[in-house]
Design a protein around this motif. Structure first.
Motif, PDB file in Angstrom:
ATOM      1  N   SER B  50       0.816  -1.218   0.037  1.00 20.06           N
ATOM      2  CA  SER B  50       0.069   0.033  -0.017  1.00 20.06           C
ATOM      3  C   SER B  50       0.948   1.172  -0.212  1.00 20.06           C
ATOM      4  CB  SER B  50      -1.047  -0.013   1.269  1.00 20.06           C
ATOM      5  OG  SER B  50      -1.730  -1.068   1.153  1.00 20.06           O
ATOM      6  N   ASP B 162      -5.788  -0.903  -4.692  1.00 23.13           N
ATOM      7  CA  ASP B 162      -5.316  -1.535  -3.572  1.00 23.13           C
ATOM      8  C   ASP B 162      -6.461  -2.578  -3.074  1.00 23.13           C
ATOM      9  OD1 ASP B 162      -4.131  -2.177  -1.020  1.00 23.13           O
ATOM     10  OD2 ASP B 162      -3.795  -0.143  -0.634  1.00 23.13           O
ATOM     11  N   GLU B 163      -6.018  -3.843  -3.423  1.00 20.40           N
ATOM     12  CA  GLU B 163      -7.010  -4.798  -2.924  1.00 20.40           C
ATOM     13  C   GLU B 163      -8.478  -4.585  -3.329  1.00 20.40           C
ATOM     14  OE1 GLU B 163      -6.148  -6.832   0.848  1.00 20.40           O
ATOM     15  OE2 GLU B 163      -4.233  -5.764   0.801  1.00 20.40           O
TER      16      GLU B 163
HETATM   17 MG   LIG Z   1      -2.051  -2.810   2.251  1.00 22.40          MG
END
Ligand SMILES: [Mg+2]
Ligand SMILES: Nc1ncnc2c1ncn2[C@@H]1O[C@H](COP(=O)(O)OP(=O)(O)OP(=O)(O)O)[C@@H](O)[C@H]1O
Lengths: 264, 259
Positions: B50, B162-163
């Motif tokens: 991240s 991000d995911e």
């Molecule tokens: Mg992360």
């Protein structure tokens, strides 16, 4: 046929389920009045009976006195509350947005918050005179202190992801403030208004008991001198009803302005 | 490589805190992502995935080294880099359509034009019927599709995710993966996609970047030479299985080797 009666039954059940708080509330209210009436009738209590209170209510309403008192109290509350909240919102935003402002202002707010607003009255009377000013000032202070804290809390608790989401879409500080911080903290601000209005109402009545020539609190103070219990009752009930109505109005505004909120 | 890289990390280092509590989140990262490439990033929790993405997005500064997008040093966020967050980050006080219009409004696009474009992107993600709904009434998958439409609407040349599908059920996940690939086949945007799901990492990527933790650093780059368009046939092929095993080993078996 069975299907139809089945649905009717469920609709009925749902209706009952929905309105039952109202039904129970009404029954409870009637029982309470009945108990009051019985207690005064049987001589167990020296309080005036519901009918005596109702009669006094009619007298005070017909003479216009009741409405004059309500107007005097409401006027003070609304002016003080309006001034307090109008100032509280920008100050709260300033504190939430700029750490320097927070550092400068917060100690004062923390200090004044622990002083009951009524304790300011002697000072306010000495410095502001005996007319409307000291009362309005004290209410202003009560409303300001509760609104400022919740506005500030609202701004600092704005989810950082919202701010980042706005920034990556190209938003600069000004836009982030108006389109993210303000709407995101609206629920907090409205909670502050609700608490502020509550404390303003509590403060005005108490202030009128101490120093006033009009208003519901002043009327009770006078009635106390002449042992006029029914008048005290009428005033108390008027205070309760007005307080309730104001609270409902804020709740209604809250529902309308923050209907987007996820409620659990 | 013929053209300049779209995204480039050069000797990048990112630390948090200072003194005794100094923590190196990313150490000495060198990485180039080509224009129009889909790169997935995997690695153990806390390895700086991240952080690396936030640096590209311009939401986090670098400590030393540099990060360039289109050859320019990243300096703050910009609409040419669209970000899709795991927590959706939809503005709950705006309707679905108003959310998608948010970036367009900042760019000064007129009301009518804004509406047309928002509806176009909502149609693309199958949410047109929910244009006037508030986010609280949407399911997780719908929220994420709305967030994707919002990112697409400002027409970024890079998508940072991000995911994005992390909180969704397996079926919705696969649908959104296919949708992402479908859109990519038309516009060929550069995509940097973080995931914990090894299958997902292989399925959508040209290359899988494996990071290692403590400090966060590059562990391995795995080329995914599976054909496009990707579909169930690809997903069930022995080549896919071989690759996913390779990625799995790179991510999870490191500890055994180190110990
Ligand atoms: Mg992360
Ligand atoms: N603002 C911050 N301050 C201090 N430390 C931070 C900060 N942001 C991240 N870190 C640290 O940097 C490291 C990398 O964090 P990062 O969020 O990039 O990991 P990640 O690979 O995305 O993990 P996950 O898979 O759990 O999302 C972590 O150890 C984290 O504690």
């Amino acid at each position: 046929m069975t299907a139809v009666s089945g649905t009717t039954a469920t609709t009925w059940k749902r209706k009952l389920g929905k309105s039952s708080p109202l039904i129970y509330g009404t029954i409870s209210f009637i029982l309470g009045i009945g108990l009051w009436w019985w207690a005064t009738k049987s001589g167990m209590s020296e309080l005036p009976s519901p009918f005596a209170v109702l009669q006094r209510f009619a007298e005070l309403a017909l003479s216009g006195q009741l409405f004059a008192d309500m107007y005097a109290s409401l006027r003070r509350v609304l002016i003080g509350f309006a001034l307090g909240s109008i100032l509280a919102v920008p100050v709260g935003f300033l504190m939430g947005w700029y750490p320097i402002a927070r550092g400068f202002i917060d100690p004062w707010i923390q200090f004044f918050r622990v002083i009951p607003p009524l304790a300011i009255i002697p000072l306010a009377i000495v410095t502001l005179g005996i007319d409307e000013k000291p009362k309005i000032f004290v209410i202003f202070l009560a409303a300001f202190l509760s609104s400022v804290v919740s506005t500030y809390q609202g701004v600092v608790s704005v989810d950082k992801t919202y701010i980042n989401a706005a920034r990556v879409l190209g938003a600069k500080d000004g836009v982030i403030f108006t389109r993210v911080v303000i709407p995101a903290s609206t629920p907090f601000i409205l909670v502050g208004f609700r608490i502020g209005l509550g404390s303003a109402w509590a403060t005005v009545v108490a202030a009128e008991l101490i120093a006033a020539q009009s208003g519901l609190g002043f009327r009770m103070q006078q009635a106390q001198l002449y042992y006029e219990l029914p008048t005290i009752f009428v005033s108390l009930i008027a205070i309760g009803i007005l307080g309730l109505v104001m609270d409902r109005i804020v709740v209604w505004a809250e529902d309308r302005l923050t209907h987007w909120q996820e409620r659990v | 490589m013929t053209s300049a890289p779209k995204i480039e990390f050069r000797n990048l280092r990112k630390t948090f805190g200072e003194g005794a509590s100094l923590f190196t989140a990313i150490d000495n990262l060198d990485l180039q992502i080509r224009d129009g490439e889909i790169v997935t990033v995997v690695g153990p929790s806390g390895c700086g995935k991240s952080t690396a993405m936030n640096i590209v997005a311009g939401l986090t500064d670098v400590s030393s080294g540099e990060c360039r997008v289109d050859g320019k040093l990243v300096n703050g966020p910009g609409p040419e880099r669209g970000v899709i967050f795991q927590q959706y980050a939809l503005f709950p006080w705006l309707t679905v359509r108003e959310n998608v219009e948010f970036g367009l409004r900042i760019q000064g696009v007129g009301k009518k034009d804004r509406e047309t474009r928002a509806l176009h992107y909502l149609d693309l993600v199958g949410l047109k019927a929910f244009a006037d709904a508030y986010p609280k009434t949407l399911s997780g998958g719908m929220k994420q599709r709305c967030a994707i439409a919002r990112a697409y609407a400002v027409n970024p040349s890079v998508l940072l995710m991000d995911e994005p599908f992390g909180a969704l059920d397996a079926l919705t996940r696969v649908k959104l993966q296919n949708q992402l690939l479908d859109t990519w086949s038309r516009d060929k945007r550069t995509v940097m996609f973080i995931t914990h799901d090894v299958d997902e990492a292989v399925y959508i990527a040209h290359r899988v970047i494996v990071l290692a933790a403590n400090p966060g650093r590059l562990q391995e780059i795995i080329e995914v030479d599976l054909p496009f368009p990707r579909n169930d046939e690809v997903r069930l092929s022995p080549e896919f299985i071989t690759l996913r095993n390779k990625v799995w080993r790179a991510v999870y078996h490191r500890d055994d080797q180190a110990a």
